[in-house]
Design a protein around this motif. Structure first.
Motif, mmCIF file in Angstrom:
data_model
loop_
_atom_site.group_PDB
_atom_site.id
_atom_site.type_symbol
_atom_site.label_atom_id
_atom_site.label_comp_id
_atom_site.label_asym_id
_atom_site.label_seq_id
_atom_site.Cartn_x
_atom_site.Cartn_y
_atom_site.Cartn_z
ATOM 1 N N LEU A 104 0.799 -1.227 0.000
ATOM 2 C CA LEU A 104 0.000 0.000 0.000
ATOM 3 C C LEU A 104 0.831 1.275 0.000
ATOM 4 O O LEU A 104 0.271 2.367 -0.086
ATOM 5 C CB LEU A 104 -0.951 0.014 1.214
ATOM 6 C CG LEU A 104 -2.062 -1.035 1.192
ATOM 7 C CD1 LEU A 104 -2.856 -0.987 2.488
ATOM 8 C CD2 LEU A 104 -2.987 -0.827 -0.008
ATOM 9 N N VAL A 105 2.147 1.169 0.102
ATOM 10 C CA VAL A 105 2.965 2.388 0.162
ATOM 11 C C VAL A 105 3.864 2.513 -1.064
ATOM 12 O O VAL A 105 4.854 3.239 -1.045
ATOM 13 C CB VAL A 105 3.819 2.440 1.439
ATOM 14 C CG1 VAL A 105 2.931 2.517 2.662
ATOM 15 C CG2 VAL A 105 4.764 1.248 1.541
ATOM 16 N N VAL A 106 3.511 1.812 -2.126
ATOM 17 C CA VAL A 106 4.284 1.918 -3.360
ATOM 18 C C VAL A 106 4.257 3.360 -3.842
ATOM 19 O O VAL A 106 3.216 4.007 -3.864
ATOM 20 C CB VAL A 106 3.698 0.981 -4.433
ATOM 21 C CG1 VAL A 106 4.347 1.249 -5.785
ATOM 22 C CG2 VAL A 106 3.903 -0.462 -4.027
ATOM 23 N N GLY A 107 5.420 3.899 -4.225
ATOM 24 C CA GLY A 107 5.513 5.272 -4.693
ATOM 25 C C GLY A 107 5.785 6.278 -3.606
ATOM 26 O O GLY A 107 5.947 7.464 -3.881
ATOM 27 N N SER A 108 5.860 5.824 -2.349
ATOM 28 C CA SER A 108 6.073 6.743 -1.228
ATOM 29 C C SER A 108 7.549 7.063 -1.006
ATOM 30 O O SER A 108 7.883 7.902 -0.181
ATOM 31 C CB SER A 108 5.489 6.135 0.056
ATOM 32 O OG SER A 108 6.178 4.952 0.408
#
Length: 545
Positions: A411-415
């Motif tokens: 859920l934190v891909v790209g963070s």
């Protein structure tokens, strides 16, 4: 003529939105991939589609961060951040509760919002969407990484044309006016690099584990011949969201306002105007953080009750302030730590990092574990298997580490958060096998210490050194030996207590930072302390400084 565009603040980002209609139900419309509010209305089919939705609702439209009329220079936004944008728009118009309608990429974001904020979600509608963009062993309806990479390269190299129209609207690919509208819509919505970056980011979307936690009325609509996303993706969503209704309609177009839009709109209107209220929001999706002090017993025994009480009070205050700052809620306290829940996994990770770092200043070693799953609110607090999983994940961490389950990482891909795989685990009494990851930024227990400006550090440290070596040399040697320290180690201790880093110690004493670090380690061992704070307290108590 385009509607008036207003802006809502989502953190520091300006989110452009429009409101149309005054129906009894609030409906948030989330377009896929890229969007441009004003250009919606330049295409008669799109304008008609939105007008029909507004005929039975107060329709809220917005451009996701990084696209359209919203702030562009925001980096790659995560699902969590985009979900916050929905909440910001709802807050700006005073909407306490709304139905969400997500198209394509907008579907996963709306699903995540519904699971996380069921009390603010009246219903969930997903059109032509997916749970995961790439193929997986148990998910065969996605693309391969190579296919998506080639698409991203093609998009970036051909941006500004009617790219992707054969897959998005095959029934209109020979309509010159629509092709021109589509090409202009894409150019106005995003830059070539941003469009390609979003394609690559969407490769990592995977909300399969979120689907069973959705507890609001849900409608899934997918066209049988959708050329952009296979109908199997819609069937998967419906099969894994409890109680979801699935409608399969004929047609090859992916864009819902192209082709037989009335067939879609009829189903949406019937579903919303006849929807039952959502159940009480006792079950929600949350990220649970478990923090555990690994050296609590040893520290308490060494310091004694009074000093340990002060250290523990400091740690409790640290955790309370960190959880509050990152918009979490403390769930419970334990002898060795505590639990907290968050509505966003990236904030939970940042909170864990801050607690681990802050605890070091108190001489404490803390390990943390995070898991995203369904929790249940009861009168006594929060319960659920997710809490027990977070505790088990924390116990796989070494002191000073942050470890997360795959449900958090996905859920934190790209963070910008980096992880290192730890392998799969099976926890006694808990179902399933869980893949764990170590937060890369926390793999080293020692973090850089705050430093003064270079010139100030040398002057300040050197002045302390002169005072020590010229005025107190004789007494220093005597006191040092009585505590097992050499005269040089006493000099290091005094500079350490004055707040200087290892680099500054080296500059002041004309030794390398590595040698300074070795002296510090020797001091800790000889004084039986674990931190700068404890060494400073020891030096004051025994009159060494």
């Amino acid at each position: 003529m385009p509607l008036p565009t207003r802006y809502a603040k989502s953190g520091d980002i300006n989110i452009a939105y429009q409101v149309v209609g005054d129906g009894p139900l609030d409906l948030v419309f989330v377009m896929g991939w890229v969007s441009h509010l004003d250009w919606f209305w330049e295409e008669p089919r799109f304008a008609r589609f939105l007008g029909r939705l507004a005929s039975f609702s107060r329709l809220l439209l917005f451009d996701k961060r990084g696209t359209g009329l919203s702030d562009r220079a925001v980096g790659l936004p995560t699902l969590e951040e985009r979900m916050d944008d929905v909440r910001a728009v709802m807050d700006a118009v005073g909407s306490e509760r709304a139905a969400l309608l997500g198209i394509s990429e907008g579907g996963p974001m709306c699903a995540l919002f519904a699971a996380t904020y069921p009390e603010r979600t009246a219903a969930l509608i997903i059109l032509g969407s997916y749970a995961r963009r790439l193929k997986a062993p148990a998910y065969r309806c996605g693309d391969t990484p190579d296919e998506r990479d080639r698409l991203a390269e093609h998009v970036e190299g051909n941006w500004g044309s009617d790219i992707r129209l054969p897959a998005r609207a095959p029934s209109l690919m020979h309509d010159a006016r629509f092709r021109e509208w589509w090409a202009t819509y894409l150019r106005m919505s995003a830059s070539p690099g941003a469009a390609a970056a979003l394609i690559r980011m969407n490769m990592a979307i995977d909300i399969r584990h979120v689907l069973p936690t959705i507890r609001v009325p849900t409608l899934i609509i997918h066209r049988t011949g959708d050329r952009s996303l296979p109908v199997a993706a819609g069937r998967y969503l419906a099969a894994h969201i409890p109680g979801a209704r699935f409608i399969e309609l004929p047609g090859d177009d992916h864009l819902p306002f192209v082709g037989d839009q009335d067939a879609i709109l009829d189903e949406v209107e019937q579903f919303l105007t006849g929807a039952r209220p959502a159940p009480e929001a006792d079950r929600v999706l949350a990220t649970v953080m478990a923090a555990e002090i690994t050296n609590a017993a040893a520290s308490a025994a060494r310091l004694g009750d009074r000093r340990w009480s002060g250290v523990r009070d400091g740690y409790d205050a640290l955790m309370r302030e960190a959880v509050d700052r990152f918009r979490g809620q403390e769930a419970s306290r334990t002898v060795d730590g505590g639990l907290a829940t968050f509505d966003g996994p990236a904030r939970a990770i940042r909170c864990a990092e801050e607690i681990v770092r802050g605890a070091r200043g108190l001489g404490l070693q803390v390990r943390t574990g995070l898991h995203t799953g369904e929790v249940v609110a009861v009168r006594e607090g929060i319960i659920g298997a997710a809490l027990h999983l977070a505790v088990q994940v924390a116990r796989q961490a070494a002191p000073g580490e942050v470890v997360v389950s795959n449900t958090v990482k996905d859920l934190v891909v790209g963070s910008g958060l980096d992880f290192q795989p730890l392998g799969d685990r099976v926890f006694p009494g808990l179902p399933g096998e869980w893949r764990l990851f170590r937060l890369a930024s926390e793999t080293s227990a020692a973090q850089p210490e705050p430093q003064l400006r270079h010139g100030e550090a040398i002057r300040e440290a050197y002045s302390v050194r002169v005072e020590t070596t010229s005025i107190e040399r004789t007494s220093a040697a005597t006191r040092a030996s009585s505590h097992g320290l050499t005269a040089r180690e006493l000099e290091v201790l005094r500079l350490l207590a004055a707040g200087h880093s290892n680099r500054e110690l080296g500059e002041a004493l004309f030794i390398s930072p590595t040698t300074a670090a070795r002296h510090v380690a020797n001091i800790y061992a000889k004084l039986s302390v674990d931190s700068r704070a404890e060494a400073t307290a020891y030096a004051h108590h025994h009159g060494l400084i």
